[in-house]
Motif scaffolding. Structure first.
Motif, PDB file in Angstrom:
ATOM      1  N   ARG A   1      43.537  42.419  35.263  1.00 34.08           N
ATOM      2  CA  ARG A   1      44.583  43.435  35.230  1.00 34.08           C
ATOM      3  C   ARG A   1      45.579  43.163  34.119  1.00 34.08           C
ATOM      4  NH1 ARG A   1      48.530  43.879  40.350  1.00 34.08           N
ATOM      5  NH2 ARG A   1      49.472  42.137  39.272  1.00 34.08           N
TER       6      ARG A   1
ATOM      7  N   MET B   1      47.613  54.562  35.590  1.00 35.44           N
ATOM      8  CA  MET B   1      46.618  53.488  35.618  1.00 35.44           C
ATOM      9  C   MET B   1      45.287  54.020  35.127  1.00 35.44           C
ATOM     10  SD  MET B   1      47.306  51.659  39.278  1.00 35.44           S
ATOM     11  CE  MET B   1      48.949  51.780  39.997  1.00 35.44           C
TER      12      MET B   1
ATOM     13  N   ILE C   1      47.751  48.967  34.074  1.00 34.44           N
ATOM     14  CA  ILE C   1      48.883  49.626  34.722  1.00 34.44           C
ATOM     15  C   ILE C   1      49.981  49.824  33.689  1.00 34.44           C
ATOM     16  CG2 ILE C   1      50.619  49.445  36.547  1.00 34.44           C
ATOM     17  CD1 ILE C   1      48.621  47.462  37.934  1.00 34.44           C
TER      18      ILE C   1
END
Length: 127
Positions: free
Chosen positions: A103, A119, A77
């Motif tokens: 992540r 993303m 992200i």
């Protein structure tokens, strides 16, 4: 191992020299998605609408590859304001259930077309 280019009209067309995703074996590499509406190719307004659109775009590409968001094993992200990270978490909970993917969240100075969030990720199918 051969490569398969993934393309769907349900996610924005590539705006540069890249594919929406590339599959090799059971692994799919998702290109970065910003909050472009796939029909109009216009950027959504506001951070919440942009986060939702990015997840919708990623979902469409995952589905075109034969999988879904549940098959993402790594999500990256990129935010122009890390102050929006809590909102990303809140919206992400609408799209994912445990076990969550690995992540990373990175603050960046700018993104294509003035987007607030982008993303990308890695999908593993069949597992």
């Amino acid at each position: 191992m051969s490569r398969l280019i993934i393309s769907t009209p349900h996610a924005p067309a590539a705006i540069g020299t890249y594919s929406q995703a590339v599959r090799t074996g059971d692994t799919v590499y998702l290109s970065g998605q910003i909050a472009l509406d796939p029909q109009t190719m216009q950027l959504r307004e506001g951070i919440e609408a942009q986060i939702v659109q990015v997840f919708d775009n990623l979902k469409a590409v995952c589905e075109a590859s034969g999988g879904g968001l549940k098959d993402i094993v790594k999500l990256n992200i990129f935010l122009t304001d890390l102050g929006n990270f809590a909102l990303v978490n809140e919206i992400m909970a609408r799209y994912f259930v445990q076990p969550y993917p690995a992540r990373a969240a990175v603050g960046v100075a700018s993104l294509p077309r003035g987007a607030l969030v982008e993303m990308d990720g890695v999908v593993v199918l069949g597992g």
